[in-house]
Design a protein around this motif. Structure first.
Motif, PDB file in Angstrom:
ATOM      1  N   ARG A 187       0.831  -1.204   0.000  1.00 31.27           N
ATOM      2  CA  ARG A 187       0.000   0.000   0.000  1.00 31.27           C
ATOM      3  C   ARG A 187       0.871   1.262   0.000  1.00 31.27           C
ATOM      4  NH1 ARG A 187      -4.524   2.458  -1.626  1.00 31.27           N
ATOM      5  NH2 ARG A 187      -5.441   3.826  -0.062  1.00 31.27           N
ATOM      6  N   ALA A 188       1.907   1.247   0.843  1.00 33.02           N
ATOM      7  CA  ALA A 188       2.804   2.405   0.899  1.00 33.02           C
ATOM      8  C   ALA A 188       3.531   2.593  -0.431  1.00 33.02           C
ATOM      9  CB  ALA A 188       3.807   2.236   2.037  1.00 33.02           C
ATOM     10  N   LEU A 189       4.001   1.486  -1.015  1.00 33.33           N
ATOM     11  CA  LEU A 189       4.708   1.566  -2.294  1.00 33.33           C
ATOM     12  C   LEU A 189       3.792   2.059  -3.405  1.00 33.33           C
ATOM     13  CD1 LEU A 189       6.753  -1.741  -2.037  1.00 33.33           C
ATOM     14  CD2 LEU A 189       7.727   0.561  -2.273  1.00 33.33           C
ATOM     15  N   SER A 190       2.506   1.698  -3.329  1.00 35.19           N
ATOM     16  CA  SER A 190       1.569   2.160  -4.359  1.00 35.19           C
ATOM     17  C   SER A 190       1.448   3.676  -4.341  1.00 35.19           C
ATOM     18  CB  SER A 190       0.190   1.527  -4.142  1.00 35.19           C
ATOM     19  OG  SER A 190      -0.501   2.102  -3.045  1.00 35.19           O
ATOM     20  N   LYS A 191       1.637   4.249  -3.164  1.00 33.50           N
ATOM     21  CA  LYS A 191       1.567   5.714  -3.039  1.00 33.50           C
ATOM     22  C   LYS A 191       2.795   6.392  -3.644  1.00 33.50           C
ATOM     23  CE  LYS A 191      -2.174   6.133  -0.272  1.00 33.50           C
ATOM     24  NZ  LYS A 191      -3.302   7.082  -0.445  1.00 33.50           N
ATOM     25  N   THR A 192       3.909   5.636  -3.722  1.00 31.74           N
ATOM     26  CA  THR A 192       5.128   6.209  -4.298  1.00 31.74           C
ATOM     27  C   THR A 192       5.203   5.988  -5.803  1.00 31.74           C
ATOM     28  OG1 THR A 192       6.501   4.215  -4.076  1.00 31.74           O
ATOM     29  CG2 THR A 192       6.316   5.644  -2.133  1.00 31.74           C
ATOM     30  N   GLY A 193       4.318   5.148  -6.340  1.00 33.26           N
ATOM     31  CA  GLY A 193       4.341   4.862  -7.768  1.00 33.26           C
ATOM     32  C   GLY A 193       5.242   3.707  -8.146  1.00 33.26           C
ATOM     33  N   ALA A 194       5.786   2.987  -7.142  1.00 29.79           N
ATOM     34  CA  ALA A 194       6.672   1.853  -7.415  1.00 29.79           C
ATOM     35  C   ALA A 194       5.831   0.608  -7.695  1.00 29.79           C
ATOM     36  CB  ALA A 194       7.615   1.624  -6.240  1.00 29.79           C
ATOM     37  N   LYS A 195       5.340   0.482  -8.909  1.00 24.23           N
ATOM     38  CA  LYS A 195       4.368  -0.561  -9.239  1.00 24.23           C
ATOM     39  C   LYS A 195       4.939  -1.974  -9.125  1.00 24.23           C
ATOM     40  CE  LYS A 195       1.667   2.390 -12.334  1.00 24.23           C
ATOM     41  NZ  LYS A 195       1.141   2.566 -13.716  1.00 24.23           N
ATOM     42  N   LYS A 196       6.153  -2.195  -9.615  1.00 28.29           N
ATOM     43  CA  LYS A 196       6.728  -3.542  -9.566  1.00 28.29           C
ATOM     44  C   LYS A 196       7.003  -3.972  -8.131  1.00 28.29           C
ATOM     45  CE  LYS A 196       8.841  -3.612 -14.164  1.00 28.29           C
ATOM     46  NZ  LYS A 196      10.118  -3.745 -14.929  1.00 28.29           N
ATOM     47  N   ALA A 197       7.542  -3.064  -7.346  1.00 29.43           N
ATOM     48  CA  ALA A 197       7.814  -3.380  -5.943  1.00 29.43           C
ATOM     49  C   ALA A 197       6.518  -3.629  -5.189  1.00 29.43           C
ATOM     50  CB  ALA A 197       8.596  -2.244  -5.295  1.00 29.43           C
ATOM     51  N   CYS A 198       5.486  -2.866  -5.513  1.00 31.33           N
ATOM     52  CA  CYS A 198       4.169  -3.046  -4.903  1.00 31.33           C
ATOM     53  C   CYS A 198       3.631  -4.437  -5.223  1.00 31.33           C
ATOM     54  CB  CYS A 198       3.218  -1.964  -5.402  1.00 31.33           C
ATOM     55  SG  CYS A 198       1.503  -2.191  -4.892  1.00 31.33           S
ATOM     56  N   ALA A 199       3.703  -4.837  -6.482  1.00 39.29           N
ATOM     57  CA  ALA A 199       3.209  -6.151  -6.906  1.00 39.29           C
ATOM     58  C   ALA A 199       3.989  -7.269  -6.224  1.00 39.29           C
ATOM     59  CB  ALA A 199       3.320  -6.274  -8.418  1.00 39.29           C
ATOM     60  N   ARG A 200       5.283  -7.056  -6.042  1.00 37.45           N
ATOM     61  CA  ARG A 200       6.112  -8.073  -5.388  1.00 37.45           C
ATOM     62  C   ARG A 200       5.670  -8.273  -3.932  1.00 37.45           C
ATOM     63  NH1 ARG A 200      10.408  -6.437  -7.325  1.00 37.45           N
ATOM     64  NH2 ARG A 200      11.095  -4.998  -5.685  1.00 37.45           N
ATOM     65  N   GLN A 201       5.371  -7.183  -3.240  1.00 37.36           N
ATOM     66  CA  GLN A 201       4.916  -7.287  -1.843  1.00 37.36           C
ATOM     67  C   GLN A 201       3.534  -7.942  -1.754  1.00 37.36           C
ATOM     68  OE1 GLN A 201       6.534  -6.567   1.110  1.00 37.36           O
ATOM     69  NE2 GLN A 201       8.345  -6.326  -0.184  1.00 37.36           N
ATOM     70  N   LEU A 202       2.675  -7.656  -2.712  1.00 38.71           N
ATOM     71  CA  LEU A 202       1.361  -8.303  -2.721  1.00 38.71           C
ATOM     72  C   LEU A 202       1.502  -9.810  -2.936  1.00 38.71           C
ATOM     73  CD1 LEU A 202      -0.805  -5.774  -4.769  1.00 38.71           C
ATOM     74  CD2 LEU A 202      -0.978  -6.295  -2.332  1.00 38.71           C
ATOM     75  N   ASP A 203       2.451 -10.201  -3.765  1.00 43.35           N
ATOM     76  CA  ASP A 203       2.690 -11.618  -3.998  1.00 43.35           C
ATOM     77  C   ASP A 203       3.202 -12.289  -2.723  1.00 43.35           C
ATOM     78  OD1 ASP A 203       2.916 -13.930  -5.826  1.00 43.35           O
ATOM     79  OD2 ASP A 203       5.060 -13.718  -5.472  1.00 43.35           O
ATOM     80  N   ILE A 204       4.080 -11.600  -2.010  1.00 42.93           N
ATOM     81  CA  ILE A 204       4.581 -12.121  -0.729  1.00 42.93           C
ATOM     82  C   ILE A 204       3.428 -12.296   0.252  1.00 42.93           C
ATOM     83  CG2 ILE A 204       5.965 -11.535   1.307  1.00 42.93           C
ATOM     84  CD1 ILE A 204       7.942 -10.151  -0.610  1.00 42.93           C
ATOM     85  N   ALA A 205       2.541 -11.306   0.291  1.00 43.57           N
ATOM     86  CA  ALA A 205       1.392 -11.371   1.206  1.00 43.57           C
ATOM     87  C   ALA A 205       0.492 -12.556   0.868  1.00 43.57           C
ATOM     88  CB  ALA A 205       0.610 -10.064   1.153  1.00 43.57           C
TER      89      ALA A 205
END
Length: 225
Positions: A187-205
């Motif tokens: 969620r925090a990464l989505s606010k920064t615009g880091a889409k790939k990193a955001c998707a990676r964290q969602l996959d971990i979750a």
């Protein structure tokens, strides 16, 4: 809220997180945190009330919880100061103080009082370090991160807080705890615009949640599914 005031409390949260992490370093182990003792009946009642307040927030909102949790925190501090308890029981009290302070902080943030919230988040982290319990501190940081990523210009700071939390519980937390921290990091990464990193964290979750519940999941994570 002025940019100056938001920068002040946000910067202080970062300092608090760093101090918490350093305080835990001497006691870090590769195994899970030891289970807290049930303690005397009075302590068990306090723990039950804190659990009730978490659900009360779901139903009635932060206004009621702010006063109730603050009173409970005051009681816990008095019990610690009484010197009637020692050893693991004192650790138990500090862990409960961490959760009570987190509840006050979260309620204060919800009431648009970010400066007050920051002070109680700091208190929660200090109590977590005193307890030698990184789980309670990481949980507090996950809520402090929401305060940051909900404030324009501070999403990157939220990512940093969550990374600190993840590092301290890496070998201690259950999959459900890892899932919660990863989801909030996303969620925090989505606010920064880091889409790939955001998707990676969602996959971990998702993968962590797929491992199912554990008997030692923290009671605070009842809402993570």
């Amino acid at each position: 809220m002025s940019t100056t005031s938001s920068a002040s409390w946000a910067s202080t949260l970062s300092v608090s997180a760093s101090s918490w992490s350093k305080a835990l370093e001497p006691i870090r182990t590769d195994g899970p945190s030891a289970a807290l003792p049930s303690g005397p009946a009075l302590l068990a009642h306090v723990d039950d009330r804190l659990d009730h307040f978490r659900h009360l927030d779901d139903e009635l909102g932060s206004g009621e919880v702010y006063q109730l949790a603050r009173s409970e925190l005051s009681l816990i501090v008095k019990l610690i100061s009484s010197r009637r308890y020692d050893g693991r029981t004192v650790d138990y009290l500090h862990a409960m103080a961490s959760e009570a302070a987190r509840q006050v902080a979260w309620a204060a943030f919800d009431q648009s009082r970010p400066g007050v919230a920051q002070r109680f988040f700091d208190g929660s982290l200090r109590a977590s370090a005193e307890a030698g319990d990184p789980i309670s501190g990481a949980y507090a940081l996950s809520f402090a991160a929401i305060q940051c990523y909900s404030t324009p210009g501070h999403a990157g700071r939220a990512v940093s807080l969550l990374q600190t939390a993840q590092e301290q519980v890496r070998r201690k937390a259950t999959p459900r705890m890892h899932a919660m921290l990863a989801a909030r990091t996303a969620r925090a990464l989505s606010k920064t615009g880091a889409k790939k990193a955001c998707a990676r964290q969602l996959d971990i979750a998702r993968k962590a949640l797929g491992k199912g519940p554990h008997d030692d999941d923290p009671k605070t994570l009842y809402w993570v599914d």
